[in-house]
Design a protein around this motif. Structure first.
Motif, PDB file in Angstrom:
ATOM      1  N   ALA A 122     -11.860 -30.995  19.703  1.00 16.65           N
ATOM      2  CA  ALA A 122     -13.055 -32.348  18.832  1.00 16.65           C
ATOM      3  C   ALA A 122     -14.589 -32.326  19.475  1.00 16.65           C
ATOM      4  O   ALA A 122     -15.022 -32.712  18.725  1.00 16.65           O
ATOM      5  CB  ALA A 122     -12.057 -32.848  18.031  1.00 16.65           C
ATOM      6  N   GLY A 123     -14.288 -32.946  21.001  1.00 13.60           N
ATOM      7  CA  GLY A 123     -15.294 -33.422  21.400  1.00 13.60           C
ATOM      8  C   GLY A 123     -16.809 -32.569  21.510  1.00 13.60           C
ATOM      9  O   GLY A 123     -17.795 -32.457  21.179  1.00 13.60           O
ATOM     10  N   ALA A 164     -16.969 -29.443  19.447  1.00 19.23           N
ATOM     11  CA  ALA A 164     -17.567 -29.459  17.544  1.00 19.23           C
ATOM     12  C   ALA A 164     -18.551 -30.869  17.538  1.00 19.23           C
ATOM     13  O   ALA A 164     -19.462 -30.622  17.225  1.00 19.23           O
ATOM     14  CB  ALA A 164     -16.313 -29.442  16.993  1.00 19.23           C
ATOM     15  N   LEU A 165     -18.073 -31.890  18.247  1.00 16.09           N
ATOM     16  CA  LEU A 165     -18.655 -32.931  17.725  1.00 16.09           C
ATOM     17  C   LEU A 165     -20.267 -32.339  18.254  1.00 16.09           C
ATOM     18  O   LEU A 165     -21.760 -32.956  18.182  1.00 16.09           O
ATOM     19  CB  LEU A 165     -18.879 -34.208  17.763  1.00 16.09           C
ATOM     20  N   ALA A 179     -18.810 -24.866  14.873  1.00 14.01           N
ATOM     21  CA  ALA A 179     -17.676 -26.281  14.957  1.00 14.01           C
ATOM     22  C   ALA A 179     -16.756 -26.238  14.315  1.00 14.01           C
ATOM     23  O   ALA A 179     -15.876 -27.286  14.523  1.00 14.01           O
ATOM     24  CB  ALA A 179     -18.898 -27.635  14.689  1.00 14.01           C
ATOM     25  N   ARG A 227     -29.163 -27.571  11.066  1.00 13.16           N
ATOM     26  CA  ARG A 227     -28.388 -26.775  11.846  1.00 13.16           C
ATOM     27  C   ARG A 227     -28.329 -25.439  11.638  1.00 13.16           C
ATOM     28  O   ARG A 227     -28.267 -25.343  10.338  1.00 13.16           O
ATOM     29  CB  ARG A 227     -26.777 -27.555  11.770  1.00 13.16           C
ATOM     30  N   ALA A 232     -12.888 -27.129  15.439  1.00 17.29           N
ATOM     31  CA  ALA A 232     -11.902 -28.383  14.659  1.00 17.29           C
ATOM     32  C   ALA A 232     -10.913 -27.698  13.708  1.00 17.29           C
ATOM     33  O   ALA A 232      -9.581 -28.237  14.435  1.00 17.29           O
ATOM     34  CB  ALA A 232     -12.918 -28.935  13.674  1.00 17.29           C
ATOM     35  N   LEU A 291     -22.590 -29.942  16.669  1.00 22.77           N
ATOM     36  CA  LEU A 291     -23.434 -30.482  15.956  1.00 22.77           C
ATOM     37  C   LEU A 291     -24.336 -31.187  16.544  1.00 22.77           C
ATOM     38  O   LEU A 291     -25.866 -31.202  15.585  1.00 22.77           O
ATOM     39  CB  LEU A 291     -22.520 -30.943  15.007  1.00 22.77           C
ATOM     40  N   ALA A 292     -24.289 -31.973  17.536  1.00 19.34           N
ATOM     41  CA  ALA A 292     -25.303 -32.896  17.536  1.00 19.34           C
ATOM     42  C   ALA A 292     -27.122 -32.744  18.558  1.00 19.34           C
ATOM     43  O   ALA A 292     -28.091 -32.232  19.034  1.00 19.34           O
ATOM     44  CB  ALA A 292     -24.722 -33.562  19.371  1.00 19.34           C
TER      45      ALA A 292
END
Length: 211
Positions: free
Chosen positions: A87-88, A90-91, A19, A11, A23, A94-95
């Motif tokens: 929050a979703g 941000a995840l 992200a 990443r 958060a 990262l994915a």
């Protein structure tokens, strides 16, 4: 020895930072919702105490209390949902999901708009208070008491969150537009052992010899 696919799978720092900012904003949104609900009881009690010395009727006071409660609960619900959405996203960043990147840009644009509007409303309330006609003097008085019933830290916190929201969305949108972020979201998934092209299998021998 490192390979290009392995280096690309790491990443980028700009994506991680974006992200993290999302958060932090999500935590702030949830905290704002909780703080608003916790301060509601004290604000209602303060307002009723101050309104008792005015010429307002009991039904008018009850109407203002209902307005205060409904607006506070709705604001808390919107803040909580916004925190979960951030929050979703941000995840998803990262994915490495491209949809999360596009969604973050859309949310950032809307957040900038709402943040600027909220800041303008706060400034307008102090610079030009609401003025009503002579026949609505009681309503104007109750609205003024409604604003004074909020805790002393409520207005600075709202102003600080509005400014932080605008800056946060600007930072996130800029980070996701950098070349390192482009490479991360356009990368191809690594090829696993089962995904490699296998040579064609040899034809099976007939069970009986040809006649």
């Amino acid at each position: 020895m490192s390979y290009p696919d392995q280096a690309l799978a790491r990443r980028p720092a700009v994506v991680v930072l974006a992200a993290v900012v999302l958060a932090v904003m999500a935590v702030a949104a949830v905290g704002y919702a909780v703080a608003g609900l916790l301060a509601l009881g004290g604000a209602v009690a303060e307002f009723r105490s101050a309104a008792a010395g005015t010429s307002a009727r009991p039904d008018e006071i009850d109407g203002m209390v209902t307005l205060l409660r409904v607006s506070t609960v709705l604001t808390a619900v919107v803040s909580l949902l916004g925190g979960l959405l951030l929050a979703g996203l941000a995840l998803g960043l990262l994915a490495g999901r491209s949809g999360a990147r596009v969604g973050t840009w859309v949310v950032s644009g809307l957040g900038l708009l709402f943040g600027c509007c909220g800041l303008a409303v706060l400034v307008g309330q102090r610079a030009a208070p609401l003025r009503l006609g002579a026949d609505e003097r009681t309503t104007a008085e109750l609205l003024a008491l409604l604003g004074d019933a909020q805790p002393g830290w409520w207005l600075p916190v709202n102003a600080g969150l509005s400014v932080g929201q605008v800056l946060g969305y600007l930072v996130v949108a800029a980070l996701l537009a950098l070349p390192a972020a482009n490479a991360w979201f356009r990368r191809r998934p690594p090829v696993g052992p089962t995904d490699r092209q296998q040579p064609p299998a040899a034809p099976l021998a007939p069970p009986y010899p040809p006649r």
